[in-house]
Write a protein that holds these residues in place. Structure first.
Motif, PDB file in Angstrom:
ATOM      1  N   PRO A 177      -9.245   2.327  -7.423  1.00 42.13           N
ATOM      2  CA  PRO A 177      -8.359   1.460  -6.627  1.00 42.13           C
ATOM      3  C   PRO A 177      -7.015   1.182  -7.286  1.00 42.13           C
ATOM      4  O   PRO A 177      -6.050   0.860  -6.600  1.00 42.13           O
ATOM      5  CB  PRO A 177      -9.170   0.168  -6.471  1.00 42.13           C
ATOM      6  N   VAL A 178      -6.934   1.316  -8.598  1.00 44.12           N
ATOM      7  CA  VAL A 178      -5.650   1.110  -9.275  1.00 44.12           C
ATOM      8  C   VAL A 178      -4.663   2.199  -8.850  1.00 44.12           C
ATOM      9  O   VAL A 178      -3.500   1.921  -8.556  1.00 44.12           O
ATOM     10  CB  VAL A 178      -5.834   1.090 -10.811  1.00 44.12           C
ATOM     11  N   VAL A 179      -5.134   3.431  -8.792  1.00 47.05           N
ATOM     12  CA  VAL A 179      -4.286   4.534  -8.342  1.00 47.05           C
ATOM     13  C   VAL A 179      -3.909   4.337  -6.873  1.00 47.05           C
ATOM     14  O   VAL A 179      -2.755   4.541  -6.484  1.00 47.05           O
ATOM     15  CB  VAL A 179      -5.007   5.887  -8.551  1.00 47.05           C
ATOM     16  N   LEU A 180      -4.879   3.904  -6.064  1.00 51.71           N
ATOM     17  CA  LEU A 180      -4.615   3.636  -4.653  1.00 51.71           C
ATOM     18  C   LEU A 180      -3.583   2.521  -4.491  1.00 51.71           C
ATOM     19  O   LEU A 180      -2.699   2.602  -3.646  1.00 51.71           O
ATOM     20  CB  LEU A 180      -5.907   3.263  -3.928  1.00 51.71           C
ATOM     21  N   TYR A 181      -3.659   1.483  -5.329  1.00 51.11           N
ATOM     22  CA  TYR A 181      -2.708   0.376  -5.265  1.00 51.11           C
ATOM     23  C   TYR A 181      -1.289   0.863  -5.567  1.00 51.11           C
ATOM     24  O   TYR A 181      -0.339   0.481  -4.890  1.00 51.11           O
ATOM     25  CB  TYR A 181      -3.105  -0.729  -6.247  1.00 51.11           C
ATOM     26  N   VAL A 182      -1.144   1.707  -6.586  1.00 46.80           N
ATOM     27  CA  VAL A 182       0.176   2.223  -6.941  1.00 46.80           C
ATOM     28  C   VAL A 182       0.737   3.047  -5.789  1.00 46.80           C
ATOM     29  O   VAL A 182       1.916   2.925  -5.428  1.00 46.80           O
ATOM     30  CB  VAL A 182       0.107   3.051  -8.246  1.00 46.80           C
ATOM     31  N   ASN A 202       3.959 -14.237  -0.153  1.00 43.34           N
ATOM     32  CA  ASN A 202       2.763 -14.412  -0.967  1.00 43.34           C
ATOM     33  C   ASN A 202       2.652 -13.227  -1.926  1.00 43.34           C
ATOM     34  O   ASN A 202       1.791 -12.383  -1.783  1.00 43.34           O
ATOM     35  CB  ASN A 202       1.538 -14.509  -0.054  1.00 43.34           C
ATOM     36  N   VAL A 203       3.523 -13.197  -2.922  1.00 44.16           N
ATOM     37  CA  VAL A 203       3.619 -12.069  -3.825  1.00 44.16           C
ATOM     38  C   VAL A 203       3.015 -12.447  -5.176  1.00 44.16           C
ATOM     39  O   VAL A 203       3.345 -13.482  -5.740  1.00 44.16           O
ATOM     40  CB  VAL A 203       5.091 -11.656  -4.026  1.00 44.16           C
ATOM     41  N   VAL A 204       2.125 -11.597  -5.679  1.00 47.26           N
ATOM     42  CA  VAL A 204       1.638 -11.757  -7.046  1.00 47.26           C
ATOM     43  C   VAL A 204       2.238 -10.668  -7.923  1.00 47.26           C
ATOM     44  O   VAL A 204       2.874 -10.956  -8.922  1.00 47.26           O
ATOM     45  CB  VAL A 204       0.094 -11.718  -7.108  1.00 47.26           C
ATOM     46  N   LEU A 205       2.057  -9.409  -7.519  1.00 41.29           N
ATOM     47  CA  LEU A 205       2.656  -8.311  -8.273  1.00 41.29           C
ATOM     48  C   LEU A 205       3.716  -7.612  -7.418  1.00 41.29           C
ATOM     49  O   LEU A 205       4.895  -7.626  -7.746  1.00 41.29           O
ATOM     50  CB  LEU A 205       1.565  -7.330  -8.717  1.00 41.29           C
ATOM     51  N   THR A 206       3.297  -7.022  -6.318  1.00 39.73           N
ATOM     52  CA  THR A 206       4.257  -6.363  -5.422  1.00 39.73           C
ATOM     53  C   THR A 206       4.158  -6.862  -3.984  1.00 39.73           C
ATOM     54  O   THR A 206       4.986  -6.502  -3.167  1.00 39.73           O
ATOM     55  CB  THR A 206       4.046  -4.841  -5.413  1.00 39.73           C
ATOM     56  N   VAL A 245       4.348   3.400  -0.910  1.00 38.54           N
ATOM     57  CA  VAL A 245       4.442   3.872   0.468  1.00 38.54           C
ATOM     58  C   VAL A 245       4.742   2.749   1.462  1.00 38.54           C
ATOM     59  O   VAL A 245       5.544   2.925   2.379  1.00 38.54           O
ATOM     60  CB  VAL A 245       3.138   4.610   0.861  1.00 38.54           C
ATOM     61  N   ILE A 246       4.110   1.594   1.280  1.00 35.98           N
ATOM     62  CA  ILE A 246       4.266   0.495   2.242  1.00 35.98           C
ATOM     63  C   ILE A 246       5.669  -0.102   2.100  1.00 35.98           C
ATOM     64  O   ILE A 246       6.085  -0.480   0.998  1.00 35.98           O
ATOM     65  CB  ILE A 246       3.198  -0.591   2.028  1.00 35.98           C
ATOM     66  N   PRO A 247       6.405  -0.226   3.206  1.00 36.07           N
ATOM     67  CA  PRO A 247       7.755  -0.796   3.117  1.00 36.07           C
ATOM     68  C   PRO A 247       7.716  -2.312   2.897  1.00 36.07           C
ATOM     69  O   PRO A 247       6.730  -2.975   3.212  1.00 36.07           O
ATOM     70  CB  PRO A 247       8.367  -0.467   4.481  1.00 36.07           C
TER      71      PRO A 247
END
Length: 101
Positions: free
Chosen positions: A47-52, A11-15, A57-59
């Motif tokens: 939240p944009v910075v948090l998303y990046v 279920n991928v939209v961007l990453t 970080v998340i594998p």
């Protein structure tokens, strides 16, 4: 089996980061995405910075095929040829009428 936070591959939209978070907590990915959009407007881009950061970080999650299995050969048919639909023929158009205006 221990539950791990990974990016979603199905279920991928961007990453796949937000969908991975939703799968980890067992909720619908659309709800997480809507909450993220509201937080982005309310917290002025934090939240944009948090998303990046989370995307870095998340594998990535395990690779699965269309059958939902890790093994790409599980459930595969012996016929590897794709069947394509025959294309529909275009109908001729009579463009003699120029009175559209």
């Amino acid at each position: 089996m221990q539950k791990r936070l990974t990016k979603s591959r199905s279920n991928v939209v961007l990453t796949g980061t937000l969908a991975g978070i939703a799968e980890y907590f067992g909720i619908d990915p659309t709800i997480v995405r809507v909450i993220y959009v509201f937080l982005s407007f309310g917290l002025i881009g934090a939240p944009v910075v948090l998303y990046v950061l989370l995307a870095l970080v998340i594998p990535a999650g395990p690779r699965t095929n269309s059958y939902g299995h890790d093994n790409p050969y599980y459930g595969r048919n012996n016929t590897s040829q794709k069947k394509t639909k025959e294309r529909k023929q275009a109908e001729p158009v009579d463009d003699d009428d120029w009175s559209d205006f």
